[in-house]
Structure formats: C-alpha cells, structure tokens
Design a protein around this motif. Structure first.
Motif, PDB file in Angstrom:
ATOM      1  N   PRO A  11       0.810  -1.216   0.000  1.00  0.00           N
ATOM      2  CA  PRO A  11       0.000   0.000   0.000  1.00  0.00           C
ATOM      3  C   PRO A  11       0.853   1.279   0.000  1.00  0.00           C
ATOM      4  CG  PRO A  11       0.186  -0.855   2.229  1.00  0.00           C
ATOM      5  CD  PRO A  11       1.024  -1.748   1.347  1.00  0.00           C
ATOM      6  N   SER A  13       0.734   5.902  -1.247  1.00  0.00           N
ATOM      7  CA  SER A  13       0.057   6.929  -2.040  1.00  0.00           C
ATOM      8  C   SER A  13       0.609   6.979  -3.462  1.00  0.00           C
ATOM      9  CB  SER A  13       0.130   8.288  -1.353  1.00  0.00           C
ATOM     10  OG  SER A  13       1.354   8.450  -0.710  1.00  0.00           O
ATOM     11  N   GLY A  20      12.361   3.394  -6.125  1.00  0.00           N
ATOM     12  CA  GLY A  20      12.433   2.755  -4.804  1.00  0.00           C
ATOM     13  C   GLY A  20      11.199   1.896  -4.545  1.00  0.00           C
ATOM     14  N   LYS A  93       5.836  -3.624   3.355  1.00  0.00           N
ATOM     15  CA  LYS A  93       6.238  -2.217   3.383  1.00  0.00           C
ATOM     16  C   LYS A  93       7.743  -2.114   3.250  1.00  0.00           C
ATOM     17  CE  LYS A  93       3.647   0.536   4.278  1.00  0.00           C
ATOM     18  NZ  LYS A  93       2.931   1.643   4.932  1.00  0.00           N
ATOM     19  N   GLY A  94       8.183  -1.016   2.670  1.00  0.00           N
ATOM     20  CA  GLY A  94       9.616  -0.769   2.558  1.00  0.00           C
ATOM     21  C   GLY A  94      10.076   0.121   3.699  1.00  0.00           C
ATOM     22  N   LEU A  95      11.277  -0.145   4.190  1.00  0.00           N
ATOM     23  CA  LEU A  95      11.843   0.691   5.260  1.00  0.00           C
ATOM     24  C   LEU A  95      13.123   1.345   4.777  1.00  0.00           C
ATOM     25  CD1 LEU A  95      11.630  -1.466   8.520  1.00  0.00           C
ATOM     26  CD2 LEU A  95      10.125   0.394   7.794  1.00  0.00           C
ATOM     27  N   ASP A 100      11.261   6.015   9.124  1.00  0.00           N
ATOM     28  CA  ASP A 100      10.258   5.086   8.597  1.00  0.00           C
ATOM     29  C   ASP A 100       9.924   4.049   9.661  1.00  0.00           C
ATOM     30  OD1 ASP A 100       9.903   6.089   6.075  1.00  0.00           O
ATOM     31  OD2 ASP A 100      11.140   4.616   5.040  1.00  0.00           O
ATOM     32  N   GLU A 104       6.259   3.117  10.913  1.00  0.00           N
ATOM     33  CA  GLU A 104       5.759   1.792  10.529  1.00  0.00           C
ATOM     34  C   GLU A 104       5.483   0.912  11.745  1.00  0.00           C
ATOM     35  OE1 GLU A 104       4.703   1.118   7.682  1.00  0.00           O
ATOM     36  OE2 GLU A 104       5.665   2.593   6.397  1.00  0.00           O
ATOM     37  N   ALA A 125      15.034  -1.056   2.344  1.00  0.00           N
ATOM     38  CA  ALA A 125      15.287  -0.401   1.060  1.00  0.00           C
ATOM     39  C   ALA A 125      16.659  -0.821   0.544  1.00  0.00           C
ATOM     40  CB  ALA A 125      15.248   1.113   1.234  1.00  0.00           C
ATOM     41  N   LEU A 132      15.429   7.797  -1.369  1.00  0.00           N
ATOM     42  CA  LEU A 132      14.473   8.207  -2.405  1.00  0.00           C
ATOM     43  C   LEU A 132      13.033   8.212  -1.898  1.00  0.00           C
ATOM     44  CD1 LEU A 132      13.892   8.824  -5.365  1.00  0.00           C
ATOM     45  CD2 LEU A 132      14.200   6.396  -5.883  1.00  0.00           C
ATOM     46  N   SER A 133      12.346   9.341  -2.043  1.00  0.00           N
ATOM     47  CA  SER A 133      10.929   9.409  -1.681  1.00  0.00           C
ATOM     48  C   SER A 133      10.182  10.187  -2.763  1.00  0.00           C
ATOM     49  CB  SER A 133      10.747  10.139  -0.336  1.00  0.00           C
ATOM     50  OG  SER A 133      11.107  11.497  -0.489  1.00  0.00           O
TER      51      SER A 133
HETATM   52  P1  ADP Z   1       6.398   7.905   0.088  1.00  0.00           P
HETATM   53  O1  ADP Z   1       6.828   7.565   1.494  1.00  0.00           O
HETATM   54  O2  ADP Z   1       7.548   7.959  -0.884  1.00  0.00           O
HETATM   55  O3  ADP Z   1       5.415   9.027  -0.064  1.00  0.00           O
HETATM   56  P2  ADP Z   1       4.275   5.980  -0.157  1.00  0.00           P
HETATM   57  O4  ADP Z   1       3.383   6.551   0.861  1.00  0.00           O
HETATM   58  O5  ADP Z   1       3.731   5.843  -1.522  1.00  0.00           O
HETATM   59  O6  ADP Z   1       5.647   6.669  -0.393  1.00  0.00           O
HETATM   60  O7  ADP Z   1       4.881   4.630   0.399  1.00  0.00           O
HETATM   61  C1  ADP Z   1       4.545   3.354   0.028  1.00  0.00           C
HETATM   62  C2  ADP Z   1       5.540   2.375   0.621  1.00  0.00           C
HETATM   63  O8  ADP Z   1       6.760   2.423  -0.097  1.00  0.00           O
HETATM   64  C3  ADP Z   1       5.925   2.605   2.073  1.00  0.00           C
HETATM   65  O9  ADP Z   1       6.035   1.342   2.688  1.00  0.00           O
HETATM   66  C4  ADP Z   1       7.293   3.239   1.981  1.00  0.00           C
HETATM   67  O10 ADP Z   1       8.069   2.996   3.132  1.00  0.00           O
HETATM   68  C5  ADP Z   1       7.846   2.518   0.786  1.00  0.00           C
HETATM   69  N1  ADP Z   1       8.907   3.242   0.098  1.00  0.00           N
HETATM   70  C6  ADP Z   1       8.836   4.459  -0.449  1.00  0.00           C
HETATM   71  N2  ADP Z   1      10.013   4.793  -1.030  1.00  0.00           N
HETATM   72  C7  ADP Z   1      10.841   3.742  -0.831  1.00  0.00           C
HETATM   73  C8  ADP Z   1      12.204   3.476  -1.167  1.00  0.00           C
HETATM   74  N3  ADP Z   1      12.942   4.379  -1.813  1.00  0.00           N
HETATM   75  N4  ADP Z   1      12.736   2.296  -0.815  1.00  0.00           N
HETATM   76  C9  ADP Z   1      11.982   1.402  -0.143  1.00  0.00           C
HETATM   77  N5  ADP Z   1      10.706   1.586   0.210  1.00  0.00           N
HETATM   78  C10 ADP Z   1      10.134   2.744  -0.123  1.00  0.00           C
END
Ligand code: ADP
Length: 165
Positions: A11, A13, A20, A93-95, A100, A104, A125, A132-133
């Motif tokens: 999940p 946004s 990433g 979920k990614g950390l 994060d 989380e 990650a 990267l965000s």
């Molecule tokens: P953001 O935090 O970039 O606004 P989202 O709300 O879309 O992203 O996050 C969706 C999921 O992707 C979350 O679990 C977030 O931790 C993970 N995520 C976002 N960017 C990365 C990244 N560069 N590497 C690993 N996981 C990521």
C-alpha cells in the motif's frame, strides 16, 4: 502447505511511483504468487496528490508490465480491510530510515489490533534507493533537478510538465 494463493498488498500513495517503490514491488513479486499495489484514493487527506488516481495507477501498471503477477488497484478503506477483501494475509512495506521505522512500528501495531490475521512484512530499502521518496522527487522536479534515474521515464516527463517552474 496449502494450495491457497499467497497474496501480498503493497500500500501507499504512490504520488508518483519511484524506482524505490518498484524495487520493493519487484522483490515482493519474487516471493508471492500475487502482488496488489494498493493506491490510496481518499480526497479528505491534508495533502492533495499531484496526480489523480487514474494516472497514479497507470504509471504503476506501465512500470510493472514485465511482472505478470503484479496489479494495481485503488483503495479508500483501512489497509487491513482492503487486504481481507482481496484475500491477502500479508502487507509488505519498505523501510528506508529510522524515521520510517518509528512510523511503521506504530502503523503495524494498530493494523495488528484491527486484524490479527493479517501480518506485515518489512523489506529494507536497497542502498541505492534508501534516500528516495516521492516528496523528494517532487521537490527536485520543482526546481529543475535531475530526476531521470529516480523514476520511470513517463513519470519524469509528467513531473516536469506539472512542476517545473
Ligand atoms: P512515500 O513515502 O515515498 O510518499 P508511499 O506513501 O507511496 O511513499 O509509500 C509506500 C511504501 O513504499 C511505504 O512502505 C514506503 O516505506 C515505501 N517506500 C517508499 N520509497 C521507498 C524506497 N525508496 N525504498 C523502499 N521503500 C520505499
């Protein structure tokens, strides 16, 4: 082991998807039978997304076209309710950083309280994406920074159209 399909939900946004996110989605697709990339579609959020739900979904569909077990769907309910509705028992979920982790941890505990049968897995990650965000990419694009190695090609083009000053 049962014959039950192992379905994971990723999940977020995704405003917009970055390389990433794609790294986490690809790694999840290697471990599960099906991956549903669940895109938040709620209009009451404080921060309005730059891209509408259809465009966010289409970026993901295009970028994951080579992964046959991945699909993208919008959702506007609790993540655990969405997971239940599609028969998924795992949220992935990614950390990236300690920050994060704190967020989380809280979300994970709350979700477990709501639905103990749905568990959350956390993937670290990959180092090259740990900074990267989506918000960072949007900020770079706003000021004309180089984003070509951070997001899929069409996303980079659309970000420049929407944001470059
Ligand atoms: P953001 O935090 O970039 O606004 P989202 O709300 O879309 O992203 O996050 C969706 C999921 O992707 C979350 O679990 C977030 O931790 C993970 N995520 C976002 N960017 C990365 C990244 N560069 N590497 C690993 N996981 C990521």
């Amino acid at each position: 082991m049962t014959d039950e399909k192992r379905i994971a939900v990723c999940p977020g946004s995704y405003d917009p998807i970055t390389n990433g996110h794609l790294d986490i989605i690809g790694r999840t697709a290697a471990q599960f039978d099906e991956v549903v990339v669940a895109v938040v579609n709620v209009s009451v959020r404080k921060n309005q997304p730059i891209f509408g739900i259809e465009e966010r979904l289409s970026f993901i569909e295009e970028a994951t076209a080579d992964l046959p077990n991945v699909r993208a769907e919008p959702f506007a309910v609790l993540v655990v309710d969405f997971a239940r509705a599609i028969g998924a028992r795992t949220i992935v979920k990614g950390l990236r950083a300690i920050s994060d982790f704190e967020y989380e941890l809280e979300m994970g505990q709350l979700n477990r309280m709501q639905a103990p049968e749905v568990d959350t897995l956390y993937l670290m990650a990959s180092p090259q994406y740990s900074f990267l965000s989506s918000s960072g990419v949007k900020e770079l694009a706003t000021f004309g920074g180089d984003i070509d190695s951070l997001v899929p090609e069409r996303v980079a083009r659309r970000l420049k159209e929407e944001l470059t000053r």
